[in-house]
Design a protein around this motif. Structure first.
Motif, PDB file in Angstrom:
ATOM      1  N   ALA B 153       0.844  -1.197   0.000  1.00 36.45           N
ATOM      2  CA  ALA B 153       0.000   0.000   0.000  1.00 36.45           C
ATOM      3  C   ALA B 153       0.878   1.245   0.000  1.00 36.45           C
ATOM      4  O   ALA B 153       0.626   2.217  -0.715  1.00 36.45           O
ATOM      5  CB  ALA B 153      -0.919   0.002   1.221  1.00 36.45           C
ATOM      6  N   PHE B 154       1.934   1.190   0.802  1.00 36.38           N
ATOM      7  CA  PHE B 154       2.847   2.333   0.863  1.00 36.38           C
ATOM      8  C   PHE B 154       3.472   2.602  -0.504  1.00 36.38           C
ATOM      9  O   PHE B 154       3.540   3.749  -0.958  1.00 36.38           O
ATOM     10  CB  PHE B 154       3.932   2.086   1.910  1.00 36.38           C
ATOM     11  CG  PHE B 154       5.009   3.137   1.902  1.00 36.38           C
ATOM     12  CD1 PHE B 154       4.823   4.334   2.569  1.00 36.38           C
ATOM     13  CD2 PHE B 154       6.189   2.945   1.200  1.00 36.38           C
ATOM     14  CE1 PHE B 154       5.797   5.328   2.535  1.00 36.38           C
ATOM     15  CE2 PHE B 154       7.170   3.925   1.159  1.00 36.38           C
ATOM     16  CZ  PHE B 154       6.976   5.114   1.831  1.00 36.38           C
ATOM     17  N   GLU B 155       3.947   1.543  -1.159  1.00 37.64           N
ATOM     18  CA  GLU B 155       4.579   1.719  -2.480  1.00 37.64           C
ATOM     19  C   GLU B 155       3.639   2.475  -3.415  1.00 37.64           C
ATOM     20  O   GLU B 155       4.043   3.402  -4.114  1.00 37.64           O
ATOM     21  CB  GLU B 155       4.922   0.361  -3.112  1.00 37.64           C
ATOM     22  CG  GLU B 155       6.049  -0.399  -2.427  1.00 37.64           C
ATOM     23  CD  GLU B 155       7.379   0.341  -2.441  1.00 37.64           C
ATOM     24  OE1 GLU B 155       7.577   1.225  -3.293  1.00 37.64           O
ATOM     25  OE2 GLU B 155       8.225   0.026  -1.564  1.00 37.64           O
ATOM     26  N   ALA B 156       2.375   2.076  -3.428  1.00 39.88           N
ATOM     27  CA  ALA B 156       1.408   2.738  -4.310  1.00 39.88           C
ATOM     28  C   ALA B 156       1.138   4.164  -3.846  1.00 39.88           C
ATOM     29  O   ALA B 156       0.923   5.065  -4.659  1.00 39.88           O
ATOM     30  CB  ALA B 156       0.115   1.939  -4.353  1.00 39.88           C
ATOM     31  N   ALA B 157       1.189   4.363  -2.531  1.00 43.20           N
ATOM     32  CA  ALA B 157       0.846   5.675  -1.967  1.00 43.20           C
ATOM     33  C   ALA B 157       1.952   6.702  -2.156  1.00 43.20           C
ATOM     34  O   ALA B 157       1.773   7.879  -1.837  1.00 43.20           O
ATOM     35  CB  ALA B 157       0.527   5.542  -0.477  1.00 43.20           C
ATOM     36  N   THR B 158       3.114   6.277  -2.657  1.00 42.04           N
ATOM     37  CA  THR B 158       4.206   7.241  -2.817  1.00 42.04           C
ATOM     38  C   THR B 158       4.014   8.149  -4.036  1.00 42.04           C
ATOM     39  O   THR B 158       4.818   9.055  -4.245  1.00 42.04           O
ATOM     40  CB  THR B 158       5.579   6.540  -2.945  1.00 42.04           C
ATOM     41  OG1 THR B 158       5.512   5.648  -4.049  1.00 42.04           O
ATOM     42  CG2 THR B 158       5.929   5.775  -1.688  1.00 42.04           C
ATOM     43  N   CYS B 159       2.984   7.916  -4.825  1.00 42.92           N
ATOM     44  CA  CYS B 159       2.679   8.790  -5.975  1.00 42.92           C
ATOM     45  C   CYS B 159       2.686  10.245  -5.526  1.00 42.92           C
ATOM     46  O   CYS B 159       2.094  10.591  -4.513  1.00 42.92           O
ATOM     47  CB  CYS B 159       1.306   8.423  -6.537  1.00 42.92           C
ATOM     48  SG  CYS B 159       0.648   9.643  -7.690  1.00 42.92           S
ATOM     49  N   ILE B 160       3.382  11.105  -6.300  1.00 46.04           N
ATOM     50  CA  ILE B 160       3.458  12.515  -5.928  1.00 46.04           C
ATOM     51  C   ILE B 160       2.505  13.384  -6.746  1.00 46.04           C
ATOM     52  O   ILE B 160       2.518  14.606  -6.621  1.00 46.04           O
ATOM     53  CB  ILE B 160       4.903  13.053  -6.033  1.00 46.04           C
ATOM     54  CG1 ILE B 160       5.451  12.872  -7.453  1.00 46.04           C
ATOM     55  CG2 ILE B 160       5.803  12.371  -5.006  1.00 46.04           C
ATOM     56  CD1 ILE B 160       6.827  13.517  -7.667  1.00 46.04           C
ATOM     57  N   GLY B 161       1.715  12.757  -7.604  1.00 49.66           N
ATOM     58  CA  GLY B 161       0.707  13.529  -8.346  1.00 49.66           C
ATOM     59  C   GLY B 161       1.290  14.566  -9.284  1.00 49.66           C
ATOM     60  O   GLY B 161       0.697  15.621  -9.491  1.00 49.66           O
ATOM     61  N   CYS B 162       2.463  14.270  -9.860  1.00 49.69           N
ATOM     62  CA  CYS B 162       3.108  15.257 -10.730  1.00 49.69           C
ATOM     63  C   CYS B 162       2.482  15.298 -12.112  1.00 49.69           C
ATOM     64  O   CYS B 162       2.553  16.311 -12.796  1.00 49.69           O
ATOM     65  CB  CYS B 162       4.601  14.970 -10.832  1.00 49.69           C
ATOM     66  SG  CYS B 162       5.001  13.384 -11.608  1.00 49.69           S
ATOM     67  N   GLY B 163       1.911  14.168 -12.532  1.00 48.41           N
ATOM     68  CA  GLY B 163       1.278  14.123 -13.844  1.00 48.41           C
ATOM     69  C   GLY B 163       2.187  13.682 -14.972  1.00 48.41           C
ATOM     70  O   GLY B 163       1.781  13.715 -16.143  1.00 48.41           O
ATOM     71  N   ALA B 164       3.404  13.236 -14.659  1.00 49.26           N
ATOM     72  CA  ALA B 164       4.315  12.774 -15.712  1.00 49.26           C
ATOM     73  C   ALA B 164       3.712  11.600 -16.475  1.00 49.26           C
ATOM     74  O   ALA B 164       3.889  11.465 -17.686  1.00 49.26           O
ATOM     75  CB  ALA B 164       5.659  12.372 -15.111  1.00 49.26           C
ATOM     76  N   CYS B 165       2.976  10.747 -15.754  1.00 42.05           N
ATOM     77  CA  CYS B 165       2.363   9.577 -16.388  1.00 42.05           C
ATOM     78  C   CYS B 165       1.404   9.999 -17.494  1.00 42.05           C
ATOM     79  O   CYS B 165       1.355   9.386 -18.565  1.00 42.05           O
ATOM     80  CB  CYS B 165       1.642   8.720 -15.340  1.00 42.05           C
ATOM     81  SG  CYS B 165       0.557   9.636 -14.226  1.00 42.05           S
TER      82      CYS B 165
END
Lengths: 687, 252
Positions: B153-165
């Motif tokens: 869960a932590f691994e997935a939660a590390t998203c920083i919401g930058c939008g590069a994807c």
């Protein structure tokens, strides 16, 4: 209701505070016997006046364990139907601001939330690494609410209020429960229960963490709660909006002047109460671990409108940051204090030892923290670790470029625990270090050096987190309340969330029960003058059209502050700094160049306004540092030290909060005496 | 180092933009990419030109504010590294570097390299949370969570919401962003009660915000500065399928 001695105590305290800042100005005394003034070498006079003392009239007396319960019971309530008619502005969306806005929204108030970033999730709390303290005693290692309270008062070098700190310790327990319920993925053990680590200034393990990204995970929890309320319609979120002034009408904070950073439009937003959760002012030093956008504007503008600013010179220099690599450096990066759980700090025994760290044998290394402070070792509080690093570098034993660095070595930890275990604990920090420096900390020791990190000072607030302007509340790092002269590691996240989730949502009702307040229209002089002040200032900044950039002024200011108001302060240095700041400020207003116009996105204009405010704050910081001739916590006056170089407090003369009033001229000092009933102030010892 | 930066300049959302070349000299290999832009902006300011607008804040790779497309790759050539943490030692003297904003229908350009990523907040508003009002929580240890689940869960939660994807995806899809949140909360017991409505509503919000559909191209995970794995999208698809097969559970 309050018992009679309690009522008497409050009545006695009231005259000093009633009416807030407006009355305070009238009580300003002429410079008293202890108000120093005089000229420094360069001829600039540094003066301040002493006004009436100030008291925290809303803190209940009586047994400390039940004060918070009693305050919550005594505070007036607002019934759910009436909450819908009350508007609260919350500025800032970090841990304190997001959690407060979400919680007030859940309670049914109409909330307007503002941030200058493009999303509330980007507030600088996101960058907090190490962890959050809570007195859960899950380790069975002797922790308790009282011990967390004790550690925090002691860690703050006895310059914080017992009532506030005790409440913080009590509430800490609920924060962890709340965050877990939101789905914050804290580190866990194989049994499925929460893991803990240790932090500086404590001998128990009470720090909860999510690898090296605890701030991120806690902020995302608060952000998600905030967005849930946005969807529910209780919170309106305004991103890329910056507060540029406070609207005070009929003695109450009634709104803010904001600039839409995309369109450039400046407008007034009104409300029944205003909450500032706008963080600290570490960026006055230009180089700090703060995000580039962190600024003092919201709190400074409130200060200029009458809110007292408390202990501005109490800044925290964090011992473990990546050293500066060159003059181009735009900010400094923190390496979490948690690294000191397993890393060992050392420098070569011999000054000028130029060998690579691996070539220096054990016997020729000085693990100076373990040597000088055997009881706490590498986990001494931040102020002590920073000063110790400065001392060894001053002796010529520093490492890396310019000799401004010490080693933080994981070789022992890797040998003891194995690389995978170290990677699991600190992987992301090691990665970050490697990206910035190009060196692999698994192979060579990290180099670290102290850097400005946090500001304990901030707007003065009472037990209810009310400033001296009725209707203006200040939470999180923006207020001064809980950390005294030095904040312990993992306590900033605790305080931000305590204020936002639990304290403010309970205390603000007491004020809002007196509302709704009469609507303010655009013709109201308080509204129109605040608006024209802001637009006038923007035009002034744009019209100077000089020959120096905003950043060049900011860097110069930072150099002055670091040199004279940083890790070590002296009377002469501070006086010199005030003179330099004044001339820099003059030069700023005659030579700054802000390109383009105020219509639309103009990042130079945003920075110019912030630097203009830093240039005013800097002087007050120096005056505060100058007047406090004792050393305490992060405030180290070279003139006041023990024979072995530790900070020497002067409780007789300085056991008070210094709350400063803005007058436009000589600042006025209002003292709030600190009383210690439960923790006896002593010389802090971590030896 | 001396470099040529070709930078996208666009005065506003409705104005045509173009690439403009700038020579920058005296670049230190220890500088970060954004520090080179700082240096250029200092010069442009003194020359009386308009500095390049770009988003940035923490400069330590965690706030998600920064992000430009460097030579066609969101966040540039270093794997799992945000633009602010990209250092010039990864470039060579004399290089020409193209610098562009995120390009996606859901991210309109505000100015130069600055885009509006508000659409990501709207996806979270649709269900990217656990409904746990303040004060309602049981003791943190009331519900143990297996370490493996907490870690994942932590691994997935590390998203920083930058939008590069989104910027990397040929469809301009935000699927990796949405999947990271669905996976994070779906792996924890606290996230179970809203698991089905969450995935349905977030996917719907994503479509509404103008993001494209996912075709499993995988460019997203290749540029993700936090290395959010593609498997999260598989997890989202499983959850979505499961939720769709039951009586409608969407909240909206």
């Amino acid at each position: 209701m309050s018992s009679s001695p309690e009522a008497a105590r409050r009545a006695a305290a009231r005259p000093a505070e009633v009416g807030g800042a407006a009355v305070l100005s009238a009580q300003v005394a002429v410079p008293g016997a202890d108000a120093a003034s005089g000229a420094d070498g360069s001829g600039a006079g540094v003066a301040w006046a002493v006004g009436a003392p100030i008291a925290d009239i809303r803190a209940p007396g009586g047994p400390i364990e039940t004060r918070w319960d009693r305050r919550r019971f005594e505070a007036r309530l607002v019934n759910p139907a009436n909450r819908r008619r009350l508007t609260v502005i919350v500025v800032g969306t970090g841990l304190a601001g997001a959690s407060a806005a979400a919680t007030l929204g859940e309670a049914g108030y109409r909330v307007k939330s503002y941030c200058f970033q493009d999303s509330p999730r980007r507030a600088h709390s996101i960058a907090a690494q190490g962890g959050i303290n809570a007195a859960k005693n899950y380790r069975n290692d002797g922790d308790s609410v009282h011990r967390l309270f004790y550690d925090t008062v002691k860690g703050g070098d006895f310059r914080s209020r017992e009532s506030n700190v005790h409440r913080l310790a009590q509430v800490s327990v609920e924060i962890i429960d709340q965050c877990v319920a939101q789905g914050v993925p804290f580190a866990r053990e194989y049994g499925g229960l929460l893991d803990n680590r240790s932090f500086g200034g404590a001998q128990v393990s009470r720090t909860f963490y999510a690898r090296g990204q605890t701030g991120q995970q806690l902020l995302l929890g608060a952000y998600q709660a905030l967005e849930r309320q946005v969807a529910a319609g209780t919170v309106q979120a305004f991103t890329r909006h910056e507060m540029l002034d406070l609207v005070v009408a009929d003695g109450r904070a009634r709104g803010i002047v904001v600039r839409d950073l995309v369109t450039g439009e400046v407008s007034v937003e009104t409300a029944d109460a205003v909450v500032l959760a706008t963080g600290g002012y570490g960026n006055v030093f230009f180089l700090s671990t703060n995000a580039k956008g962190c600024n003092v504007t919201a709190t400074w503008r409130a200060h200029r409108r009458g809110a007292l600013f408390a202990n501005p010179c109490f800044t925290q220099i964090h011992p473990t940051c990546i050293p500066q690599s060159g003059p181009h450096q735009s900010k400094l990066t923190l390496m979490s204090e948690s690294l000191r759980n397993d890393g060992r700090v050392w420098v070569p025994l011999r000054a000028g030892d130029g060998r690579a760290p691996g070539d220096i044998p054990e016997a020729e290394r000085d693990y100076y923290l373990e040597r000088v402070y055997p009881a706490f070792g590498n986990l001494v509080p931040r102020d002590i670790a920073s000063r110790a690093a400065k001392n060894v570098c001053d002796e010529g034993r520093g490492v890396g470029p310019g000799g401004l660095g010490v080693y933080l070595d994981f070789a022992d930890a890797i040998a003891r625990l194995g690389r995978p275990a170290v990677e699991e604990r600190y992987g992301n920090l090691f990665e970050m270090y490697q990206r910035i420096t190009g060196e692999d900390p698994y192979e060579v020791p990290m180099r670290i050096y102290p850097a400005v990190h946090y500001t304990m000072g901030g707007l003065w607030v009472d037990y209810d987190l009310r400033s001296t302007i009725p209707g203006l509340f200040v939470i999180g790092e923006a207020n001064f309340s809980d950390h005294g002269a030095n904040r312990l590691g993992a306590s900033a996240l605790m305080q931000g969330l305590a204020d936002g989730y639990f304290v403010l949502p309970n205390t603000i009702n007491d004020y809002l029960a007196g509302g709704p307040f009469p609507a303010l229209d655009a013709a109201n002089p308080a509204v129109s003058s605040a608006l024209s002040d802001v637009t006038g200032r923007i035009s002034r900044l744009l019209s100077v059209d000089g020959d120096r950039t905003v950043d060049s002024f900011h860097r110069e200011l930072g150099r002055i502050m670091w040199e004279h108001c940083g890790m070590e302060r002296t009377d002469a240095g501070l006086r010199k700094a005030v003179g330099e700041i004044r001339s820099l400020r003059e030069e700023f207003w005659s030579r700054v160049r802000v390109p383009s116009s105020g219509a639309g996105l103009n990042q130079s204009l945003e920075r110019a306004g912030r630097v203009a405010d830093f240039l005013e704050l800097a002087e007050l910081m120096c005056v505060d540092a100058l007047h406090r001739t004792e050393s305490c916590g992060g405030h180290f006056r070279a003139e006041s030290q023990t024979p072995d170089g530790e900070a020497l407090r002067d409780d007789e003369r300085f056991s008070y909060v210094a709350a400063w009033e803005w007058t436009g001229g000589v600042p006025v000092l209002h003292r709030e005496p600190l009383e210690f009933e439960y923790v006896t102030p002593s010389q802090r010892s971590y030896k | 180092m001396n470099l040529t930066l070709r930078i996208w300049r666009q005065a506003g959302p409705d104005v045509r933009g173009r690439m403009v070349a700038y020579q920058v000299t005296g670049v230190s290999p220890d500088m970060s990419f954004l520090e080179v832009l700082d240096m250029l902006n200092e010069r442009l300011t003194l020359e009386g030109a308009d500095p390049v607008a770009f988003d940035h804040d923490c400069r330590e790779g965690i706030c998600g504010a920064c992000g430009v497309v460097v030579n066609g790759v969101p966040h540039g050539p270093q794997k799992a590294t945000t633009t602010c943490q990209l250092h010039m030692r990864h470039f060579r003297d004399g290089d020409t570097i193209d610098v562009e904003p995120w390009r996606a229908r859901a991210f309109p350009v505000v100015k130069d390299l600055v885009v509006d990523r508000g659409a990501l907040d709207r996806v979270i508003q649709a269900g990217g949370y656990v409904s746990a009002p303040t004060g309602s929580a049981p003791d943190a240890h009331a519900l143990p969570v297996p370490k493996a689940d907490a870690d994942a869960a932590f691994e997935a939660a590390t998203c920083i919401g930058c939008g590069a994807c989104v910027a990397a995806c040929p469809n301009g899809s935000a699927m990796l962003f949405t999947a990271a949140k669905v996976t994070h909360l779906g792996l924890l017991p606290q996230g179970q009660p809203e698991r089905q409505s969450r995935v349905l509503d977030m996917v719907a919000a994503q479509d509404e915000a103008g993001f494209g559909g996912c075709t499993n191209t995988g460019e997203c995970t290749a540029v993700c500065p936090k290395g959010i794995p593609l498997e999260t999208i598989g997890q989202l698809n499983r959850d979505y399928l499961q939720a769709s097969r039951r009586p409608a559970r969407s909240r909206s």
